[in-house]
Design a protein around this motif. Structure first.
Motif, mmCIF file in Angstrom:
data_model
loop_
_atom_site.group_PDB
_atom_site.id
_atom_site.type_symbol
_atom_site.label_atom_id
_atom_site.label_comp_id
_atom_site.label_asym_id
_atom_site.label_seq_id
_atom_site.Cartn_x
_atom_site.Cartn_y
_atom_site.Cartn_z
ATOM 1 N N GLN A 100 0.824 -1.197 0.000
ATOM 2 C CA GLN A 100 0.000 0.000 0.000
ATOM 3 C C GLN A 100 0.863 1.254 0.000
ATOM 4 O O GLN A 100 0.556 2.230 -0.699
ATOM 5 N N MET A 101 1.944 1.248 0.765
ATOM 6 C CA MET A 101 2.853 2.391 0.796
ATOM 7 C C MET A 101 3.467 2.635 -0.571
ATOM 8 O O MET A 101 3.580 3.777 -1.027
ATOM 9 N N ILE A 102 3.861 1.563 -1.226
ATOM 10 C CA ILE A 102 4.502 1.688 -2.537
ATOM 11 C C ILE A 102 3.513 2.215 -3.571
ATOM 12 O O ILE A 102 3.827 3.137 -4.339
ATOM 13 N N LEU A 103 2.308 1.640 -3.597
ATOM 14 C CA LEU A 103 1.305 2.083 -4.568
ATOM 15 C C LEU A 103 0.869 3.517 -4.307
ATOM 16 O O LEU A 103 0.736 4.321 -5.239
ATOM 17 N N ASP A 104 0.643 3.848 -3.039
ATOM 18 C CA ASP A 104 0.246 5.222 -2.703
ATOM 19 C C ASP A 104 1.308 6.220 -3.159
ATOM 20 O O ASP A 104 0.987 7.284 -3.707
ATOM 21 N N THR A 105 2.560 5.873 -2.937
ATOM 22 C CA THR A 105 3.650 6.765 -3.326
ATOM 23 C C THR A 105 3.726 6.920 -4.835
ATOM 24 O O THR A 105 3.862 8.039 -5.351
ATOM 25 N N ALA A 106 3.632 5.814 -5.555
ATOM 26 C CA ALA A 106 3.697 5.864 -7.021
ATOM 27 C C ALA A 106 2.526 6.654 -7.595
ATOM 28 O O ALA A 106 2.685 7.407 -8.572
ATOM 29 N N PHE A 107 1.356 6.509 -6.999
ATOM 30 C CA PHE A 107 0.185 7.242 -7.477
ATOM 31 C C PHE A 107 0.336 8.741 -7.229
ATOM 32 O O PHE A 107 0.035 9.560 -8.109
ATOM 33 N N GLU A 108 0.786 9.108 -6.039
ATOM 34 C CA GLU A 108 0.984 10.523 -5.739
ATOM 35 C C GLU A 108 2.062 11.132 -6.634
ATOM 36 O O GLU A 108 1.955 12.290 -7.047
ATOM 37 N N MET A 109 3.092 10.348 -6.949
ATOM 38 C CA MET A 109 4.117 10.829 -7.875
ATOM 39 C C MET A 109 3.517 11.083 -9.250
ATOM 40 O O MET A 109 3.858 12.066 -9.921
ATOM 41 N N THR A 110 2.612 10.210 -9.683
ATOM 42 C CA THR A 110 1.955 10.392 -10.979
ATOM 43 C C THR A 110 1.136 11.664 -10.986
ATOM 44 O O THR A 110 1.170 12.440 -11.947
ATOM 45 N N LYS A 111 0.386 11.909 -9.913
ATOM 46 C CA LYS A 111 -0.431 13.115 -9.818
ATOM 47 C C LYS A 111 0.409 14.380 -9.852
ATOM 48 O O LYS A 111 0.053 15.366 -10.506
ATOM 49 N N GLU A 112 1.534 14.358 -9.147
ATOM 50 C CA GLU A 112 2.328 15.565 -8.964
ATOM 51 C C GLU A 112 3.393 15.770 -10.032
ATOM 52 O O GLU A 112 3.694 16.912 -10.406
ATOM 53 N N GLU A 113 3.984 14.678 -10.512
ATOM 54 C CA GLU A 113 5.135 14.783 -11.403
ATOM 55 C C GLU A 113 4.914 14.183 -12.789
ATOM 56 O O GLU A 113 5.695 14.447 -13.702
ATOM 57 N N GLY A 114 3.885 13.375 -12.944
ATOM 58 C CA GLY A 114 3.651 12.727 -14.225
ATOM 59 C C GLY A 114 4.072 11.263 -14.196
ATOM 60 O O GLY A 114 4.970 10.865 -13.448
ATOM 61 N N PHE A 115 3.417 10.449 -15.002
ATOM 62 C CA PHE A 115 3.607 9.007 -14.993
ATOM 63 C C PHE A 115 5.020 8.600 -15.386
ATOM 64 O O PHE A 115 5.540 7.583 -14.916
ATOM 65 N N ALA A 116 5.655 9.360 -16.253
ATOM 66 C CA ALA A 116 7.003 9.016 -16.717
ATOM 67 C C ALA A 116 8.015 9.009 -15.589
ATOM 68 O O ALA A 116 9.076 8.380 -15.700
ATOM 69 N N ASN A 117 7.702 9.696 -14.493
ATOM 70 C CA ASN A 117 8.638 9.777 -13.375
ATOM 71 C C ASN A 117 8.516 8.618 -12.395
ATOM 72 O O ASN A 117 9.266 8.560 -11.419
ATOM 73 N N VAL A 118 7.581 7.717 -12.656
ATOM 74 C CA VAL A 118 7.402 6.574 -11.764
ATOM 75 C C VAL A 118 8.390 5.481 -12.168
ATOM 76 O O VAL A 118 8.098 4.599 -12.970
ATOM 77 N N THR A 119 9.591 5.565 -11.620
ATOM 78 C CA THR A 119 10.614 4.549 -11.833
ATOM 79 C C THR A 119 10.924 3.888 -10.488
ATOM 80 O O THR A 119 10.603 4.431 -9.430
#
Length: 210
Positions: free
Chosen positions: A30-49
């Motif tokens: 849950q921590m990992i998914l929440d973080t990746a989702f918030e990164m997508t919202k704030e920085e864009g999907f391409a930044n989810v590495t």
């Protein structure tokens, strides 16, 4: 698809600074998914590495690949979260008109303005990091209609109002609605909420001949 969750017993030891004592933390899916989702919202999907997500969570990349087989699985999970987020957004969006398709259009345009990175991920055919982070995409119709049948409901309203071909009307209106939403992404759409609603209502009546 089921994932193994890291429990309190299954911890990862991380050493920080000059500490000689090991610091243990439980990194959950849950921590990992929440973080990746918030990164997508704030920085864009391409930044989810893997490395960027790990840095945000505060761990190595090992916990990520303990709960996800690969990054594709994480990207798919982020995409599904984004689709669900849009459904929740639309369900809570205030209904301002009795004209078919107007409320759905208003919510769609507002979503593009307020959640630009998520809009790009869900509804843009190019960009949004999909080249580097491929996902199992849904069609625009699938996302719009959702589990509640949003488009089907609007089509039924138009039919009940006397429209002879509500499906064709929906396609014509959506060309305008999607164009307005895309203009919001580039900052080229500056109509007020009231002006937008009036335009949508006028489009409906013009296209339906009613």
């Amino acid at each position: 698809m089921s994932y193994h969750c890291i429990t309190d017993e299954e911890t990862y030891t991380e050493k920080t600074g000059r500490d000689t004592m090991a610091r243990k933390e439980s990194i959950t899916i849950q921590m990992i998914l929440d973080t990746a989702f918030e990164m997508t919202k704030e920085e864009g999907f391409a930044n989810v590495t893997a490395r960027k997500v790990a840095a945000k969570v505060g761990c190595s990349t090992q916990p990520i690949f303990r709960v996800y087989k690969n990054m594709e699985e994480l990207w798919d999970a982020v995409y599904e979260r984004a689709a669900g987020f849009f459904q929740d957004y639309y369900s809570l969006y205030p209904r301002m008109s009795k004209t078919p398709f107007s409320n759905l259009g208003m919510a769609y345009i507002a979503f593009a303005r307020e959640e630009s990175h998520l809009f790009e991920l869900l509804f843009a055919t190019q960009g949004a990091g999909l080249e580097s982070n491929p996902v199992n995409r849904k069609s625009m119709y699938e996302i719009l209609n959702g589990a509640e049948g949003n488009v089907v409901y609007e089509v039924s309203l138009a039919k009940a109002a006397g429209c002879k071909d509500p499906s064709d009307l929906f396609m014509k209106m959506w060309i305008f609605i999607h164009g307005a939403a895309c203009m919001s992404l580039t900052g080229d759409y500056d109509l007020t909420e009231r002006e937008t609603l009036t335009l949508l209502e006028n489009c409906y009546h013009s296209f339906s001949g009613m």
